[in-house]
Motif scaffolding. Structure first.
Motif, PDB file in Angstrom:
ATOM      1  N   HIS A  56       3.751  -2.097   6.604  1.00 39.44           N
ATOM      2  CA  HIS A  56       2.319  -1.906   6.474  1.00 39.44           C
ATOM      3  C   HIS A  56       2.101  -0.365   6.917  1.00 39.44           C
ATOM      4  O   HIS A  56       3.017   0.050   7.564  1.00 39.44           O
ATOM      5  CB  HIS A  56       1.499  -2.941   7.408  1.00 39.44           C
ATOM      6  N   HIS A  58       0.320   1.313   9.219  1.00 42.10           N
ATOM      7  CA  HIS A  58       0.207   1.921  10.523  1.00 42.10           C
ATOM      8  C   HIS A  58       1.313   2.770  10.863  1.00 42.10           C
ATOM      9  O   HIS A  58       2.479   2.771  10.718  1.00 42.10           O
ATOM     10  CB  HIS A  58       0.399   0.625  11.445  1.00 42.10           C
ATOM     11  N   HIS A  61       4.751   2.680  11.898  1.00 39.16           N
ATOM     12  CA  HIS A  61       5.879   1.968  11.087  1.00 39.16           C
ATOM     13  C   HIS A  61       6.147   3.246  10.037  1.00 39.16           C
ATOM     14  O   HIS A  61       7.219   3.004   9.439  1.00 39.16           O
ATOM     15  CB  HIS A  61       5.140   0.668  10.381  1.00 39.16           C
ATOM     16  N   HIS A 131      -2.857  -8.862   9.433  1.00 41.55           N
ATOM     17  CA  HIS A 131      -2.753  -7.626  10.386  1.00 41.55           C
ATOM     18  C   HIS A 131      -3.371  -6.386   9.589  1.00 41.55           C
ATOM     19  O   HIS A 131      -4.206  -5.759  10.512  1.00 41.55           O
ATOM     20  CB  HIS A 131      -1.173  -7.538  10.833  1.00 41.55           C
ATOM     21  N   ASP A 150       4.464  -6.662  11.453  1.00 37.93           N
ATOM     22  CA  ASP A 150       3.447  -7.011  12.655  1.00 37.93           C
ATOM     23  C   ASP A 150       2.638  -8.217  12.291  1.00 37.93           C
ATOM     24  O   ASP A 150       1.591  -8.343  12.935  1.00 37.93           O
ATOM     25  CB  ASP A 150       2.579  -6.058  13.006  1.00 37.93           C
TER      26      ASP A 150
END
Ligand SMILES: [Zn+2]
Length: 210
Positions: A56, A58, A61, A131, A150
């Motif tokens: 994802h 973020h 990551h 998330h 996550d």
């Protein structure tokens, strides 16, 4: 299967290096930071990185993805539902007091039910929104290993209070797609210690029935 897990960056995102022992082809999942350390693992096993997979968008990551791409030539893959979040990386960096990573170029999509192959290894892509809208988990059925991003943690689940988060969606993703996996599945969460689907079925306070 070669599988090394390296916590990277200030938020200690679990970066996975997964390689085929015979062809030496590999994928790197969530290279958030510390790319020199990730490359040291790649070199130790004499691997050739073929894919950079982002669970994802973020920053913890995806922050090191472009650096890894520059060093390996491997394409970066992300689910299309996180493209909007990817455009907010500089804002995410500012919230966390980190250096902005610049623009990240996505060269391939991670669609639900797609099979991702590297050498003789195969992973099923599970789209697990909640998330973030574009969160995915990767399931290696032959090895019964789940890279959970996550979405699922040991005794916890991903936070849903950030932009694009939804508590209803993460619960339905978990019940429909993640907890449908066999109990013996080894789970590698995006942060913190590993677990199994069976342990989480029994012990995770967010997933227990009733
Ligand atoms: Zn996250």
């Amino acid at each position: 299967m070669i599988h090394e897990i390296l916590p990277v960056g200030p938020l200690q995102c679990n970066c996975s290096v997964i390689g085929d022992e015979s062809t030496r082809e590999a994928m790197v999942i969530d290279p958030g930071d510390d790319i020199e350390d990730v490359l040291a693992i790649v070199e130790k096993h004499q691997l050739k990185v073929k894919q950079i997979v982002i669970t994802h968008a973020h920053i913890d990551h995806v922050g090191g993805a472009m650096k890894l791409r520059a060093r390996t030539g491997a394409p970066i893959l992300l689910n299309q539902n996180d493209y909007a979040l990817l455009k907010m990386l500089d804002m995410q960096a500012a919230w966390l007091g980190m250096a902005p990573p610049g623009k990240v170029d996505i060269e391939g999509e991670l669609a639900h039910d797609q099979t991702l192959r590297t050498g003789g290894l195969a992973a099923n892509v599970l789209h697990t929104p909640g998330h973030t809208e574009g969160s995915v988990c990767l399931y290696f059925p032959a090895e019964k290993v789940l890279i959970a991003g996550d979405t699922l943690f040991a005794r916890s689940i991903g936070r849903t209070d950030l932009p694009g988060g939804s508590y209803e969606k993460i619960l339905s993703s978990l019940h429909a797609r993640v907890m449908a996996l066999p109990d013996e599945t080894i789970v590698v969460p995006g942060h913190g210690p590993g677990t199994t689907i069976g342990e989480e079925r029994e012990e995770n306070p967010f997933l227990r029935r009733g």
